[in-house]
Scaffold this motif. Structure first.
Motif, PDB file in Angstrom:
ATOM      1  N   GLU A 524     -42.172  18.273 -15.715  1.00 64.59           N
ATOM      2  CA  GLU A 524     -40.855  18.886 -15.609  1.00 64.59           C
ATOM      3  C   GLU A 524     -39.756  17.822 -15.613  1.00 64.59           C
ATOM      4  O   GLU A 524     -39.880  16.781 -14.976  1.00 64.59           O
ATOM      5  CB  GLU A 524     -40.760  19.725 -14.326  1.00 64.59           C
ATOM      6  N   ARG A 525     -38.687  18.138 -16.325  1.00 64.45           N
ATOM      7  CA  ARG A 525     -37.511  17.245 -16.429  1.00 64.45           C
ATOM      8  C   ARG A 525     -37.948  15.816 -16.766  1.00 64.45           C
ATOM      9  O   ARG A 525     -37.481  14.851 -16.159  1.00 64.45           O
ATOM     10  CB  ARG A 525     -36.691  17.275 -15.145  1.00 64.45           C
ATOM     11  N   ASP A 527     -37.664  14.202 -19.795  1.00 61.05           N
ATOM     12  CA  ASP A 527     -37.089  13.741 -21.057  1.00 61.05           C
ATOM     13  C   ASP A 527     -36.158  12.582 -20.747  1.00 61.05           C
ATOM     14  O   ASP A 527     -35.196  12.734 -19.981  1.00 61.05           O
ATOM     15  CB  ASP A 527     -36.320  14.871 -21.744  1.00 61.05           C
TER      16      ASP A 527
END
Length: 744
Positions: A524-525, A527
């Motif tokens: 999750e998150r 990037d």
């Protein structure tokens, strides 16, 4: 004696030279302002680690070559002045002065006025060089401080260049005056320009544009239609519209030829339809640029030259639109007069004035409009292009030393390197050269599966993987915090060119990946769009997977990437030597396949990249400004010629009872149309073109230049153009009224 007479003539005719002086001051100022950056006195003020020898040598060639356009401009202005003063020359000869003496006096007179303009232009150039300096300093990331200094070598070059031009044109003027007969001088202003029909004006353009239209049809039928079913609906609509508009254009060509040759008609309506369909076809061709690019990426067509076909064909059709439109403008004005119930008799004089010029100068108006449009587009878009180039350059040159390998030129997967790059030779080289290393990173990228090695189509190049520890070493080297990964998961590192919608789309399609024998889930998150250099990204891929170290140990090595920073920036000479020696070392070692290694040194990249960017920006700006000055001068002198040739008309209407206030209004209206139509048309065309460029190239420039900056740059260009235009319009109006009042 002759010099005194010439000086007296200069004082008496100073007002006649306003346009000449204004033009020369602007051109000299531009010449000096841009040439000053090639002076060694100027280069000494730049950062010492930057070497601008390449940039200066190229600009020394570009600026004088472009300035040769001024030969045409000076000759054009001289022709106007000679024509205006022929009657005066004839009277001087009748009074007893030798014809060659009159010619020599005019030569001295023009030389004096030219040198005065050069002196004022150099002062303007000194101020203009500050603006050029601000652009250069900002490119190097150096704070700019205003300073005023004159460079003796630039002054000498400017004086020499323009003095030679004045002498060449002066000798030409002497020959013209000496060969003229007195009777021809006395009656020269009574000559009228011959008019031409619409057929004679646009027939060559019609035939040339027909060839372009046939090329468009062949491109659609032979290269695009066979893959019709593979296109989306938008691409199919663009293709169909292109075929229909081109076919309608060719049909109008046949009707035009039939009307003008078989039926012996003027063909005005058909010519106007040709202009409309040419404009529509040109716009559609611009829209087909994306389709051609997509076909090239998918391998449907081969040959990079196809990329340039739509813009070239579109340019040809749009240029024809301007030619045909201005050739039909006289007919349109007459048609409006016939159909309009509000058209009063007081407008007949204005209509006659406009028609008399449009019938003889339509092509000139069309060419000037095209030049205005191209110059405005170039000036407005250059800052965005150079900003994009500079931004990409800064992203590439984040480290002082970068060395990486590429697998795309390797024929067999067995020939790929088995281990990372041994960089001890490079480290020792830098240390022995007196450059202390502040940090290094030795990074390896991997194929997620061995079959990815065989994928060589640019659009489908596979995303590689990089270990978490290697990515953290790049983060540490670039001054960012390290990251962590949950067990059994992966993250994605994005290049600075990736946009938010691309990232979202990619994440929806890649929630899980298979790396060797492992299946990993997207964290999750996770990037990370942090600038860690371009060495970990392959070809057009904007993403690389960040994988656990244990997973990477089971994968096949694809590329190696070494980066290092030094305490002090490398000098230019040392960087050149280091680049040559490292390339030689890479080819003589077996750590990577031969010719698969690349060296990127920050000093050389910045020097080469900034030099090319500045040369492109300043050279393009200089060219555009010179062309704008030339076009405005031609428009102004055509109006002043009209004021001299048609002063008798104004004298007649004054005797018929028209007061001077109304005559002044006629002059303003005439000049507003003559100046306004090319300016407004080019403004509208340039605005539409720039809007298209802003939208079509959004993904290319937005990572480096904001839309607000793009719009601001375009606004500044338009405002500057309007200021210069107002100066020319005001001076022309003043001289126009003066020429008319002399006869009233």
């Amino acid at each position: 004696m002759h010099v005194k007479l010439a000086l007296r003539n200069v004082r008496r005719s100073a007002k006649d030279y306003l346009i000449y002086v204004l033009t020369m001051v602007l051109t000299v100022g531009l010449f000096y302002g841009f040439l000053s950056i090639t002076s060694p006195f100027y280069n000494s003020r730049l950062p010492i680690q930057m070497n601008l020898d390449y940039f200066s040598s190229k600009m020394k060639i570009i600026i004088p070559l472009i300035a040769l356009l001024l030969i045409f401009l000076i000759s054009y202005v001289n022709s106007y002045i000679i024509r205006r003063r022929k009657k005066e020359f004839a009277l001087q000869i009748i009074m007893g002065m030798e014809q060659r003496t009159v010619a020599y006096m005019f030569f001295i007179e023009m030389l004096i006025m030219g040198l005065i303009a050069v002196g004022i232009g150099i002062v303007l150039g000194i101020m203009l060089s500050q603006l050029v300096s601000a652009i250069i300093m900002s490119s190097f990331g150096v704070t700019y401080k205003i300073y005023f200094s004159a460079y003796p070598d630039t002054i000498a070059w400017t004086l020499t260049f323009f003095t030679v031009l004045f002498i060449i044109n002066g000798i030409k003027n002497i020959r013209i005056i000496r060969k003229q007969k007195i009777i021809d001088m006395l009656h020269d202003n009574q000559k009228t320009e011959s008019t031409t029909t619409i057929k004679e004006m646009i027939l060559p353009s019609v035939l040339a544009t027909s060839v372009i239209a046939i090329c468009i049809l062949l491109l659609c039928i032979v290269k695009i239609i066979p893959f019709w079913n593979q296109f989306n609906q938008k691409a199919q609509i663009i293709t169909g519209a292109s075929i229909i508009s081109t076919a309608m254009f060719l049909l109008c060509v046949l009707v035009f030829l039939f009307n003008t040759y078989m039926m012996k008609r003027e063909g005005s309506l058909t010519a106007l339809l040709l202009a409309v369909f040419a404009l529509i076809t040109g716009i559609i061709q611009l829209q087909s640029q994306g389709l051609i690019d997509e076909m090239l990426r998918n391998g449907l067509i081969n040959g990079a030259f196809y990329t340039f076909i739509p813009p070239i064909l579109s340019l040809g059709m749009i240029i024809f639109f301007f030619i045909a439109f201005f050739c039909c403008l006289s007919w349109i004005l007459v048609l409006i007069k016939r159909k309009s119930k509000n058209f009063g008799y007081q407008n007949l004089f204005l209509l006659g004035q406009l028609n008399s010029k449009l019938k003889t100068n339509s092509k000139t108006m069309a060419v000037l409009t095209c030049v205005f449009l191209c110059s405005l587009v170039l000036l407005g878009w250059l800052p965005t292009l150079t900003g994009q180039m500079d931004g990409y350059l800064k992203a590439r040159s984040i480290y002082d030393v970068q060395i990486f390998s590429a697998y795309t030129i390797v024929e067999s997967i067995d020939d790929l390197p088995k281990a990372g790059l041994d960089h001890s030779y490079i480290d020792n080289y830098l240390t022995e050269g007196g450059y202390d290393i502040t940090g290094t990173a030795n990074v390896e990228t991997y194929f997620l599966k061995d079959s990815d090695f065989n994928i060589r189509i640019e659009k489908y190049m596979p995303a590689l993987g990089v270990s978490l520890s290697d990515y953290n070493s790049l983060l540490h080297l670039s001054g960012h915090k390290e990251i962590t990964l949950p067990e059994g998961s992966f993250a994605i590192a994005w290049s600075d060119k990736a946009l938010d919608d691309e990232i979202d789309k990619y994440n929806r399609q890649h929630t899980q990946i298979h790396a060797g024998e492992y299946t990993l889930t997207k964290a999750e998150r996770a990037d990370y769009q942090i600038n860690v250099g371009m060495g970990i990204f392959t070809s057009r891929m904007k993403a690389v997977y960040i994988l656990p170290d244990s997973v990477c140990n089971t994968l096949t090595l694809a590329t190696t990437y070494y980066a290092a920073n030094t305490k002090e920036a490398l000098s230019y000479d040392f960087a050149v030597k280091l680049d040559n020696d490292i390339n030689l070392w890479l080819n003589n070692t077996n750590m990577i396949p031969k010719d698969s290694g690349y060296v990127r040194l920050k000093t050389l990249q910045l020097n080469e990249g900034i030099s090319n960017s500045l040369m492109f920006q300043l050279g393009g700006t200089y060219t555009s400004l010179v062309l704008i000055v030339i076009c405005l001068t031609i428009l102004a002198l055509q109006q002043l010629t009209d004021s001299s040739e048609h002063r008798q008309r104004f004298k007649i209407i004054e005797k018929l009872g028209v007061d001077k206030t109304q005559i002044s209004k006629y002059i303003r209206q005439q000049m507003s149309v003559w100046f306004g139509i090319p300016i407004i048309t080019s403004f509208a065309g340039a605005g539409a073109t720039l809007t298209y460029l802003i939208c079509a190239n959004y993904r290319s420039y937005i990572p480096y230049v904001t839309r607000q900056e793009v719009i601001t740059n375009i606004f500044i260009v338009y405002v500057t153009f309007i200021i210069v235009f107002i100066c020319y319009f005001s001076f022309t109006y003043f001289l126009f009224k003066r020429n008319i009042n002399e006869s009233l």
